[in-house]
Design an enzyme around this catalytic site. Structure first.
Site, PDB file in Angstrom:
ATOM      1  N   VAL A  11     -12.939  -0.465  -7.377  1.00 28.29           N
ATOM      2  CA  VAL A  11     -13.840  -1.538  -7.797  1.00 28.29           C
ATOM      3  C   VAL A  11     -14.853  -1.051  -8.832  1.00 28.29           C
ATOM      4  O   VAL A  11     -14.998  -1.641  -9.902  1.00 28.29           O
ATOM      5  CB  VAL A  11     -14.561  -2.133  -6.561  1.00 28.29           C
ATOM      6  CG1 VAL A  11     -15.722  -3.017  -6.969  1.00 28.29           C
ATOM      7  CG2 VAL A  11     -13.567  -2.940  -5.725  1.00 28.29           C
ATOM      8  N   GLY A 290      -1.261  -4.913   4.388  1.00 29.79           N
ATOM      9  CA  GLY A 290      -1.926  -3.626   4.602  1.00 29.79           C
ATOM     10  C   GLY A 290      -2.895  -3.403   3.469  1.00 29.79           C
ATOM     11  O   GLY A 290      -3.426  -4.360   2.915  1.00 29.79           O
ATOM     12  N   CYS A 293      -8.132  -3.341   2.036  1.00 28.27           N
ATOM     13  CA  CYS A 293      -9.089  -4.449   2.243  1.00 28.27           C
ATOM     14  C   CYS A 293      -8.750  -5.370   3.415  1.00 28.27           C
ATOM     15  O   CYS A 293      -9.582  -5.553   4.310  1.00 28.27           O
ATOM     16  CB  CYS A 293      -9.203  -5.274   0.969  1.00 28.27           C
ATOM     17  SG  CYS A 293     -10.074  -4.365  -0.324  1.00 28.27           S
ATOM     18  N   LYS A 353       1.358  -2.232  -2.120  1.00 29.03           N
ATOM     19  CA  LYS A 353       1.790  -3.266  -3.061  1.00 29.03           C
ATOM     20  C   LYS A 353       2.161  -2.581  -4.366  1.00 29.03           C
ATOM     21  O   LYS A 353       1.804  -1.410  -4.566  1.00 29.03           O
ATOM     22  CB  LYS A 353       0.690  -4.309  -3.262  1.00 29.03           C
ATOM     23  CG  LYS A 353      -0.577  -3.763  -3.896  1.00 29.03           C
ATOM     24  CD  LYS A 353      -1.684  -4.784  -3.913  1.00 29.03           C
ATOM     25  CE  LYS A 353      -1.446  -5.815  -4.991  1.00 29.03           C
ATOM     26  NZ  LYS A 353      -2.655  -6.630  -5.254  1.00 29.03           N
TER      27      LYS A 353
END
Ligand code: NAD
Length: 463
Positions: A11, A290, A293, A353
């Site tokens: 982030v 998963g 977050c 992902k």
């Protein structure tokens, strides 16, 4: 504007680089010296599409600097972002010790001049006021040091400094794998707080993004900005993640019923997703959610509800459906291969992902652990993990350098991550290299007919 971003992970670094790209003067502070050294040399410590390019151009334009010096960052920034991790504790609640350390450090280094302190980390509801309190503690500690060195009184100085900062909650909604795109093309910007001055400055900061100057489609209406109180902003982040996680658990539950009655969940998802009240996103059945977050944020919200005397039954159910779903590939392997002891299973993908190197709480890790427990040998190929050698502490798996080496000698493959390149592998060749050509498609990503033509026994999830 002058910005300091504290914490340069998925982030913080993306936020810092994007803000520098749109013209702000940014210092990114991290207490990890190795990371800072790497970033100073123009390299990104994480894999995120497009990030290295904007980092490099911001460095060349003199718009971004990297430092371990919090005092210098605080002195520089009118806007101070807190973007450190808030990992889960074993109890499920959020570990806020890194946020606390940064807030205290900001307090100890506030140097006069109005500052907006922005919570970008996902923090438990009520953290905005708590951060304000910790910053004030930090100021008080510094004052004590000053007094013992012969300075003025705490009572005189604290109100003066306290009036010079406000805390804003600005939750982050970017997705790993498309974080730079998401930052320039947000669905909304949420600003929680009760200072109009601070909210006004935040709108100025984001103005080029709100006006779509960096958007893929610049003709779109401005980005909606939702100004709320602090707690509502914090709750929006948790509620959004809990909703998305629940939607995935829902379609996974439907998939499990489809498996039993002979329906195809991909057709069912299409059929319900065309209903505009439902929408087609987050309806891909598979081996569960998963990442860094969803699991921690849903657990933290359940924990908060518990603290306030409410049992969040629906969210607890979403978690328990997911726990079971994360092992569905194992059940399917057992149905096809029967005994797993002595078998070799190859995992296509390791990350939670595609387009990220993040392995935090990835379903692959559960699968590896369970396959090892049952006596199977596990191999894996992941386009990023295999290439970079990043192992992030995974054990019990042999990481191969390409998909054909992975297939060689395997009794079954499991597609764990839907990396785009997995749609164009030479599956005919891979099937011939295997002891048994079985593939469990954990993301319903492959074309079943094509896989059968390539020589595979194909098993999807709910299809
Ligand atoms: P991360 O673990 O990738 O990065 C955190 C960074 O903070 C690390 O580089 C660490 O070295 C640094 N740090 C820790 N303590 C520090 C200190 N005292 N001073 C300076 N730096 C310090 O975390 P992340 O994935 O970027 O997540 C950050 C926050 O954003 C979390 O609260 C997370 O829940 C939230 N969030 C994450 C995502 C995501 O996709 N990763 C999306 C939305 C929100």
């Amino acid at each position: 504007m002058r910005v300091c971003v504290i914490g340069t992970g998925y982030v913080g670094l993306v936020t810092g680089a994007c803000l520098a790209h749109i013209g702000h003067d940014v210092i990114c502070v991290d207490n990890n010296e190795e990371k800072v050294k790497l970033m100073k040399s123009g390299q990104s410590p994480i894999f995120e599409p497009g990030l290295s390019d904007i980092m490099q151009s911001a460095i060349n334009a003199g718009k971004i600097e990297f430092s371990t010096d919090l005092a210098a960052g605080v002195a520089h920034g009118e806007i101070l972002f807190i973007a450190v991790g808030t990992p889960p504790l074993p109890t499920g609640e959020s570990d806020t010790r890194y946020v606390e350390a940064v807030a205290r450090g900001i307090g100890a280094n506030l140097n006069g001049g109005y500052k907006v302190i922005v919570n970008k980390s996902t923090v438990p509801i009520g953290s905005g006021d708590w951060v304000r309190m910790i910053v004030l503690d930090g100021i008080a500690e510094r004052q004590k040091t000053l007094i013992s060195a012969g300075g003025g009184s705490i009572e005189e100085k604290i109100p003066e400094i306290a009036a010079q900062f406000d805390v804003i909650s600005n939750p982050e909604f970017l997705r790993e794998g498309s974080a730079v795109f998401d930052t320039f093309n947000p669905d909304r910007i949420v600003l929680g707080g009760n200072s109009q001055k601070a909210i006004g400055l935040m709108k100025d900061l984001y103005a080029p993004i709100i006006d779509r100057q960096y958007a893929a489609d610049q003709s779109l209406a401005p980005v909606p900005v939702l100004a709320t109180d602090l707690s509502s902003a914090e709750m929006i982040k948790y509620a959004a993640n809990a909703f998305l996680a629940t939607k995935i658990s829902f379609i996974n539950e439907v998939a499990n019923i489809c498996d039993r009655v002979g329906a195809d969940v991909t057709q069912v998802a299409k059929g319900i997703g065309l209903d505009s009240r439902i929408g087609n996103k987050f309806l891909q059945a598979g081996i569960g959610w998963g990442g860094s977050c969803f699991p921690k944020d849903v657990s933290a919200l359940i924990h908060t509800a518990d603290d306030y005397g409410y049992e969040a039954q629906l969210m607890k159910a979403a978690v328990s459906v997911n726990e079971r779903q994360r092992l569905i590939a194992l059940e399917k392997l057992q149905q096809v291969l029967k005994i797993l002891k002595g078998k070799t299973v190859g995992l296509l993908g390791l990350t939670f992902k595609p387009d990220t190197d993040d392995l935090r709480d990835a379903p692959a890790l559960n699968l590896i652990e369970q396959l090892n427990r049952l006596g199977a040998k596990v191999k894996a190929y992941d386009p990023i993990v295999s290439q970079t050698g990043l192992r992030h502490g995974i054990s019990g798996v042999l990481v191969e350098t390409d998909a054909e080496r992975l297939a060689d000698g395997c009794d079954a493959l499991v597609l764990v991550t839907e990396w785009q390149q997995f749609s164009t592998l030479d599956y005919g060749k891979m099937a011939k290299l295997m002891s048994h050509a079985v593939i469990i498609d954990g993301r319903n990503f492959l074309d079943p007919e094509k896989m059968v033509r390539a020589g595979f026994q194909y098993v999807g999830v709910g299809r």
